[in-house]
Design a protein around this motif. Sequence first.
Motif, PDB file in Angstrom:
ATOM      1  N   THR A  73      50.556  28.022  77.873  1.00  9.60           N
ATOM      2  CA  THR A  73      50.877  26.897  78.747  1.00  9.60           C
ATOM      3  C   THR A  73      49.745  26.716  79.754  1.00  9.60           C
ATOM      4  OG1 THR A  73      52.080  28.389  80.197  1.00  9.60           O
ATOM      5  CG2 THR A  73      53.349  27.218  78.530  1.00  9.60           C
ATOM      6  N   SER A 225      57.598  34.499  79.158  1.00 10.51           N
ATOM      7  CA  SER A 225      58.757  33.601  79.151  1.00 10.51           C
ATOM      8  C   SER A 225      59.722  34.000  80.266  1.00 10.51           C
ATOM      9  CB  SER A 225      59.474  33.651  77.801  1.00 10.51           C
ATOM     10  OG  SER A 225      60.156  34.876  77.656  1.00 10.51           O
ATOM     11  N   ILE A 226      60.545  33.057  80.658  1.00 13.55           N
ATOM     12  CA  ILE A 226      61.547  33.320  81.685  1.00 13.55           C
ATOM     13  C   ILE A 226      62.475  34.438  81.216  1.00 13.55           C
ATOM     14  CG2 ILE A 226      63.535  32.308  82.892  1.00 13.55           C
ATOM     15  CD1 ILE A 226      62.037  29.667  83.004  1.00 13.55           C
TER      16      ILE A 226
ATOM     17  N   LEU B  75      53.374  18.360  83.346  1.00 13.52           N
ATOM     18  CA  LEU B  75      53.572  19.527  82.493  1.00 13.52           C
ATOM     19  C   LEU B  75      53.076  19.315  81.073  1.00 13.52           C
ATOM     20  CD1 LEU B  75      57.084  20.578  83.798  1.00 13.52           C
ATOM     21  CD2 LEU B  75      54.918  21.695  84.252  1.00 13.52           C
ATOM     22  N   PRO B 281      56.327  22.727  78.404  1.00 12.36           N
ATOM     23  CA  PRO B 281      56.307  24.178  78.132  1.00 12.36           C
ATOM     24  C   PRO B 281      57.580  24.881  78.625  1.00 12.36           C
ATOM     25  CG  PRO B 281      54.197  23.458  79.042  1.00 12.36           C
ATOM     26  CD  PRO B 281      55.112  22.280  79.100  1.00 12.36           C
ATOM     27  N   LEU B 282      58.236  24.299  79.632  1.00 14.64           N
ATOM     28  CA  LEU B 282      59.462  24.894  80.150  1.00 14.64           C
ATOM     29  C   LEU B 282      60.537  25.029  79.083  1.00 14.64           C
ATOM     30  CD1 LEU B 282      59.941  23.011  83.541  1.00 14.64           C
ATOM     31  CD2 LEU B 282      58.854  25.214  83.090  1.00 14.64           C
ATOM     32  N   VAL B 285      60.273  28.288  77.235  1.00 12.45           N
ATOM     33  CA  VAL B 285      60.280  29.577  77.923  1.00 12.45           C
ATOM     34  C   VAL B 285      61.664  29.973  78.417  1.00 12.45           C
ATOM     35  CG1 VAL B 285      57.852  29.449  78.589  1.00 12.45           C
ATOM     36  CG2 VAL B 285      59.592  28.657  80.186  1.00 12.45           C
ATOM     37  N   VAL B 286      62.643  29.065  78.372  1.00  9.04           N
ATOM     38  CA  VAL B 286      63.999  29.432  78.803  1.00  9.04           C
ATOM     39  C   VAL B 286      64.802  29.937  77.611  1.00  9.04           C
ATOM     40  CG1 VAL B 286      64.184  27.982  80.829  1.00  9.04           C
ATOM     41  CG2 VAL B 286      64.699  27.010  78.595  1.00  9.04           C
TER      42      VAL B 286
END
Lengths: 332, 332
Positions: A73, A225-226, B75, B281-282, B285-286
Amino acid sequence: MATLKQVAAHAEVSVQTVSNALNAPHRLRADTLERVNRSIELLNYRPNRNARSLRTSAVELIGYCVPNWPHQTHLVMDQFLHALCAAAERTGRHILLFTAPPGVDGMPTYDDLHARRMVDGFVLSQTETHDPRHGWLKDEGIPFVSFGRVWKESTQPGPWVDVDGATGSAIAVRHLYDTGRRRIAFLGWPKSSGLAEDRVAGWRTACKELGLPTNGMAVRCREDSIEEGALATARLLDSGRDLDGIVALSDVLALGALRELTARGIVPGRDVGVVGYDDSPLAEVVSPGLTSLRQPMDRIAEELITILTGDQQPAERLLLPELVIRGSSAPG
Amino acid sequence: MATLKQVAAHAEVSVQTVSNALNAPHRLRADTLERVNRSIELLNYRPNRNARSLRTSAVELIGYCVPNWPHQTHLVMDQFLHALCAAAERTGRHILLFTAPPGVDGMPTYDDLHARRMVDGFVLSQTETHDPRHGWLKDEGIPFVSFGRVWKESTQPGPWVDVDGATGSAIAVRHLYDTGRRRIAFLGWPKSSGLAEDRVAGWRTACKELGLPTNGMAVRCREDSIEEGALATARLLDSGRDLDGIVALSDVLALGALRELTARGIVPGRDVGVVGYDDSPLAEVVSPGLTSLRQPMDRIAEELITILTGDQQPAERLLLPELVIRGSSAPG
């Protein structure tokens, strides 16, 4: 006077080859170069220096390759590009964007842009372990400067500007220490990343200097990653380590830490201080806001352009990140 | 033969002014233009057409302004820029990046780049309500194409490419409906945004067509943050509305929804389906991954370059977003 086209016809090569003979002779085979040079001499061809210098002076362009790595990212890329453009413009130059395949396969693209005088040089970023571009460009004598070091090279070819990740982590640790934290964990990436090693080393050194525990306090996440940040935080908490601070290698991992803490009724900022890296847009959209180490984009860009447009002395600039303090590290 | 510099000295103006007299006479005051033209005539100055066309053919560049709006996140900007470069390169062109002040203050920068023949035209993006650039460029006769419509203009000056937000929302609603959801809420932005109005309208129309409730099911968030998305979700849940689906205007708002649902023991994907916008990208990553409406960047870029490098017919292209399905909307 003969034209480029007449020379090409005479030497039985393409116009591009004649242009290469004039501008990038190293790209031609010796016999081809000799044949072209003979035609140039016989036809008394004179390259139009006036036209070329006109072009060169009117269009001073610096090449920058837009990365396209699906699994990475670029949350602060717009900040970097804006700073780079602004710095270039202060010297009367602009940025030419281009695409190229990653690794050594992309080198003909760099070579071609330079040989055709479309750019004066390159700014490299997103450097990788064993990045082939630096050595290649240096060997070709093409001007460039790198944002980021080629990790695992003992001496990096060519000039570079980078941000001191080790000192960044130390700044984060000291900030958490100053706000009362004494058990500060680190969330990192796998060992293979030079950047990650740099940052974790800074955390470890700072903790030791301050007499803080480090044993079992660093967790390597499998990916950025989260979810991984949350899992790592859960592992630390479940192991009975009584955390009151976390330094995460990225804002994404830090967001995972915030999520896991909140899910367990632990209040980020009050109970545990959290610091991320890069001051990405994520840091501002969460609540509490995420304290994060910002790369000084304006200074980075300024140094890159100064080095590239200067006399190309070997230059190495290690800049300090800036800690942007938000609610996630409010005094505990 | 006289040089540009001699003409400038004779007319007592700068070299840039002489260049403007030749390339962009409309930018000069009438008396200045007359004085320069008189000097050109007296000194028998001939602009070096050969040099210019050489330059023009060697460097076919399209200008793109890097936005620098602190309160807007980009983003997916790296995706857009990569697609734009690749599309330009397929036509033998490249992208020249530049910076300019927002609004009408930036117009001299656009004008100057074009007048100096550094770019052939412009791709605009991040269009705003009452964006002055389109009308201005059109009046100046400078080629451009816009990614995004100028909202609140009945007829937009010049060609554009955009993504159909209304249909995007309808696609999201239908997907949630097909996976068994019947009470689908919408998280939006304040009314002032044309883009937001477009997307909420699509949600409302689709719900009505499917016989789903809309009354009290749309919440306007004050800003694009995870916190606001969580608060809006909390408000919907507290109001006793028995949600099983949420369409959010952005991935950031959707992340807020995921957070609030999880905090209440409601499992995203199983209990409530959630869809975001932009496939940033979010979304990856969740956990669970966020289902999101992706802007078809490659097609957008292709259309922009085709229109800009084509015959400049009035062109309007409304493309469909693509639904990228992940765990957050798994069959309920």
